[in-house]
Design an enzyme around this catalytic site. Sequence first.
Site, PDB file in Angstrom:
ATOM      1  N   HIS A   7      25.070  39.704  83.876  1.00  0.00           N
ATOM      2  CA  HIS A   7      24.174  40.160  82.813  1.00  0.00           C
ATOM      3  C   HIS A   7      23.258  39.009  82.397  1.00  0.00           C
ATOM      4  O   HIS A   7      23.711  37.888  82.243  1.00  0.00           O
ATOM      5  CB  HIS A   7      24.990  40.618  81.597  1.00  0.00           C
ATOM      6  CG  HIS A   7      24.138  41.005  80.430  1.00  0.00           C
ATOM      7  ND1 HIS A   7      23.461  42.209  80.372  1.00  0.00           N
ATOM      8  CD2 HIS A   7      23.848  40.340  79.283  1.00  0.00           C
ATOM      9  CE1 HIS A   7      22.782  42.269  79.244  1.00  0.00           C
ATOM     10  NE2 HIS A   7      23.009  41.150  78.556  1.00  0.00           N
TER      11      HIS A   7
ATOM     12  N   GLY B  59       7.428  41.856 119.006  1.00  0.00           N
ATOM     13  CA  GLY B  59       7.684  42.330 117.653  1.00  0.00           C
ATOM     14  C   GLY B  59       7.351  43.775 117.391  1.00  0.00           C
ATOM     15  O   GLY B  59       7.790  44.350 116.389  1.00  0.00           O
TER      16      GLY B  59
ATOM     17  N   HIS C 200      15.359  49.203 110.524  1.00  0.00           N
ATOM     18  CA  HIS C 200      16.778  48.852 110.451  1.00  0.00           C
ATOM     19  C   HIS C 200      17.649  49.879 111.164  1.00  0.00           C
ATOM     20  O   HIS C 200      18.725  49.545 111.651  1.00  0.00           O
ATOM     21  CB  HIS C 200      17.232  48.648 109.001  1.00  0.00           C
ATOM     22  CG  HIS C 200      16.793  49.697 108.033  1.00  0.00           C
ATOM     23  ND1 HIS C 200      15.506  49.772 107.561  1.00  0.00           N
ATOM     24  CD2 HIS C 200      17.467  50.693 107.420  1.00  0.00           C
ATOM     25  CE1 HIS C 200      15.406  50.769 106.689  1.00  0.00           C
ATOM     26  NE2 HIS C 200      16.576  51.353 106.605  1.00  0.00           N
TER      27      HIS C 200
END
Length: 468
Positions: A446, A40, A323
């Site tokens: 909304h 990782g 990313h």
Amino acid sequence: MQTDFDIVVIGSGPGGYVAAIRAAQLGYRTAIVEKYSVLGGTCTNVGCIPSKALLDSSHHYHDILHKVGKMGIEVESAKVNFTQLIDRKAGVVKANTEGLNFLMKKNKIQVLSGVGSFANNTQLKIKAADGTEKTVSSTYFIIATGSKPATISGVEIDKKRIITSTEALSLKEMPSSMVIIGGGIIGVEMASVFSRIGVKVSIVEYTDSLIATMDRELGKELNKILSKQGIEIFVSSKVQSAKNNGDSATVSYKDAGGNEQQITADYCLVAVGRKPYTTGLGIENTKVKLDDRGRVDVNDHLQTAEPNIYALGDAIKGPMLAHKAEDEGVFVVETINGQHPHINYDRIPGVVYTWPEVASVGFSEEQLKEKGIGYRKGKFPFLASGRARASDDLDGFVKVLSDDKYGEILGVHIIGARAADLIAQAVIAMEFEITDLDMGKIPYAHPTFSETLKDAFLAASGRGAINT
């Protein structure tokens, strides 16, 4: 020549493990080399993931103390269990690393534990933690070794009282005070974590703005918000030294007026950026070159001077973002596969996980002025958003910069609630060259935070109801 593998990836951070998975998907015999006992890299273990776990925990606590009361929720008492805070963070990290182990097995990727160094351009020596060595051969190699915390002259990181974000994420006891050198992304995120739980935090920043690599309006607004939250901020201040006093640390600096100043706190956290981790790779045994900042030199295909060796992520030039490394991992493997992938580096967003969050993509206003590019600007405040008012998240704004002739989106800069998620819509708009007016005319649910984007797009096009 027969080799042990088709592709060997050195480093198992986001760029490395994504590259390995894509290679396996395309049918290559793939291995990944990792010197630590877990996969990782920095992001998963001591960076993105654990910091966000602590940011979320501290955010909840801060809301209980300062927000929920006026919403009609009465809490008699709340306190920080610092040990549980850190333990929960560790649990989040463990779940992620276990997930990576599963992915390696699922994709039949061989994990080679140890430190990798090139014997030549086709062979890699791997020295395990127990001192044993073995050599593997591969047709291709991908350098994905990441980065490590940097420091500055006069400041020696001892990992005791003068620490980096790595140590800060695993402190045994909650400090009462902390001085942070650096007001960039790592600095302001760490400041937020500790300030929210009651630690007295001071930031000393060399430039005249927080998050100085982003649009300056964002840094100015963030300074105002963090100061309101109780963080002490000193910009235009040059650190001279940091001293470990045994049970505290003292930072000496020159303030904006050139005056000598000192801050003493339980810890000094050094957050002045990161540097590529490229030492000990045996680069000298290949034709691979490093630049003056220790980054691997690559061409537009991320290929080094050795045609079969590629590099990506923090080990090469460009923003040090997980990313970005992930996209490059796919790019490199698909290039090796003979495909023609593409990365537009102007479309890679940057995010700061303070609260409110900060997110940005494309050109800043300062960059457009410097380049002499004509633009129009649309701004919309979260204060005018019904959704933001309902959740009491009124700080911040959205700023859209668009081409003054055609309305193409040139940059979007957000400081406000859920900015990290909202920026994806701006990336889509830029990637597919949608105009400011068209982005303002499509339907938005909304009430949502995303409506702040709609109104900023309309403001840039000249049709906005509000343009601050």
